[in-house]
Design a protein around this motif. Sequence first.
Motif, mmCIF file in Angstrom:
data_model
loop_
_atom_site.group_PDB
_atom_site.id
_atom_site.type_symbol
_atom_site.label_atom_id
_atom_site.label_comp_id
_atom_site.label_asym_id
_atom_site.label_seq_id
_atom_site.Cartn_x
_atom_site.Cartn_y
_atom_site.Cartn_z
ATOM 1 N N ILE A 1 30.740 39.588 32.055
ATOM 2 C CA ILE A 1 29.484 38.839 32.154
ATOM 3 C C ILE A 1 29.548 37.854 33.318
ATOM 4 O O ILE A 1 28.619 37.751 34.129
ATOM 5 N N ALA A 2 30.654 37.119 33.406
ATOM 6 C CA ALA A 2 30.799 36.142 34.489
ATOM 7 C C ALA A 2 30.751 36.817 35.851
ATOM 8 O O ALA A 2 30.078 36.344 36.778
ATOM 9 N N ARG A 3 31.452 37.935 36.000
ATOM 10 C CA ARG A 3 31.442 38.683 37.264
ATOM 11 C C ARG A 3 30.046 39.222 37.571
ATOM 12 O O ARG A 3 29.585 39.192 38.721
ATOM 13 N N GLN B 1 22.017 39.145 30.993
ATOM 14 C CA GLN B 1 21.230 38.712 32.149
ATOM 15 C C GLN B 1 19.746 38.664 31.813
ATOM 16 O O GLN B 1 19.047 37.709 32.185
ATOM 17 N N TYR B 2 19.252 39.680 31.122
ATOM 18 C CA TYR B 2 17.834 39.686 30.726
ATOM 19 C C TYR B 2 17.495 38.442 29.922
ATOM 20 O O TYR B 2 16.512 37.741 30.201
ATOM 21 N N GLY C 1 35.220 32.259 27.361
ATOM 22 C CA GLY C 1 35.944 33.504 27.134
ATOM 23 C C GLY C 1 35.939 34.377 28.362
ATOM 24 O O GLY C 1 35.953 35.610 28.278
ATOM 25 N N ALA C 2 35.932 33.747 29.546
ATOM 26 C CA ALA C 2 35.693 34.475 30.789
ATOM 27 C C ALA C 2 36.953 34.987 31.477
ATOM 28 O O ALA C 2 36.874 35.487 32.593
ATOM 29 N N ALA C 3 38.097 34.895 30.812
ATOM 30 C CA ALA C 3 39.327 35.392 31.440
ATOM 31 C C ALA C 3 39.574 36.862 31.124
ATOM 32 O O ALA C 3 40.375 37.512 31.792
ATOM 33 N N HIS C 4 38.900 37.377 30.126
ATOM 34 C CA HIS C 4 39.195 38.729 29.649
ATOM 35 C C HIS C 4 37.914 39.475 29.291
ATOM 36 O O HIS C 4 36.883 38.872 29.014
ATOM 37 N N GLY C 5 38.000 40.788 29.261
ATOM 38 C CA GLY C 5 37.026 41.667 28.642
ATOM 39 C C GLY C 5 35.570 41.384 28.910
ATOM 40 O O GLY C 5 35.129 41.278 30.067
ATOM 41 N N PRO D 1 31.740 47.029 29.369
ATOM 42 C CA PRO D 1 31.174 45.692 29.184
ATOM 43 C C PRO D 1 29.989 45.388 30.094
ATOM 44 O O PRO D 1 29.148 44.546 29.758
ATOM 45 N N SER D 2 29.892 46.075 31.219
ATOM 46 C CA SER D 2 28.796 45.817 32.161
ATOM 47 C C SER D 2 27.431 46.078 31.533
ATOM 48 O O SER D 2 26.439 45.437 31.892
ATOM 49 N N GLU D 3 27.361 47.007 30.569
ATOM 50 C CA GLU D 3 26.074 47.289 29.927
ATOM 51 C C GLU D 3 25.652 46.146 29.013
ATOM 52 O O GLU D 3 24.465 45.869 28.859
#
Length: 269
Positions: A23-25, A237-238, A14-18, A229-231
């Motif tokens: 998460i991927a970035r 990541q944790y 699901g890494a093309a959007h939102g 979404p970064s939060e």
Amino acid sequence: MSLSISGKTAIVTGAAHGIGLAIARHFIDRGAQVMFADIDEEKLLAELGDEAKSEGPARYFSGDLCEKLTVKNLLSATVDAFDRIDILVNCARTFAPCDPLEPSTEVLDAMLAQNMKSALRVSQLTAKRMIKQAEDEGRTEGEIGTIINVSTLASARTQPELMAYSIACAAQDQAIRSLAVALAPHRIRVNGVSFASVMSRSLQDALKENDDWREAICEGTPLGRIAPPSELAETVQYLASSGASFVTGQIINVDGGRGLLDRVQVPAF
């Protein structure tokens, strides 16, 4: 406690959007190598640009992960690109309302197939690849991989028009717990992140049509805002890091406290 994922190889679906894209970035920025997986090849190419053509840390794979052969091809493509798989993040999901009194199971079948069965199959086949990878490397101690599924607050809340979606999310949460126990002897951890009041692509689209929802969400969220979404990516990541090495079978809510009150009659996309 180390939260580093530098040098790890991750698959993010699901890494093309939102949220999946965020998460991927985030993983790329933290030094990981990432296979961006999504059915939307055009959007993947638009997001990655020249990165997709390079030998760098970001690659992409496009296909329908509801198909077993496609999943196998995803794993092979990741190993071909990066030699290994250390982290899987299942973020691909779809959303659709339904009539709870309609006998047809068409929407339910679609929600289960795309939001639960697909993630389960990807997890199972990835786990097998991780186990074989460890055997080939002669690794008999230490963690050999981690799997994180992204779920939503809908799994634990009742909104009749979201019945099919909620059932699929709840099933995915149970799959997290079951896989965590099944894979623990193989030294693979499985956890989940359940979100609400986070700016997913679905929420972003919904707010374009119902901007009054924004105020309702903020008022019904104790922390009083919609999170980027970064939060959510920080929590993922944790769970992927050695800092969570004794955490498995858990579903962490990232919702600003919204689930404590549940006053918002707005879908948790």
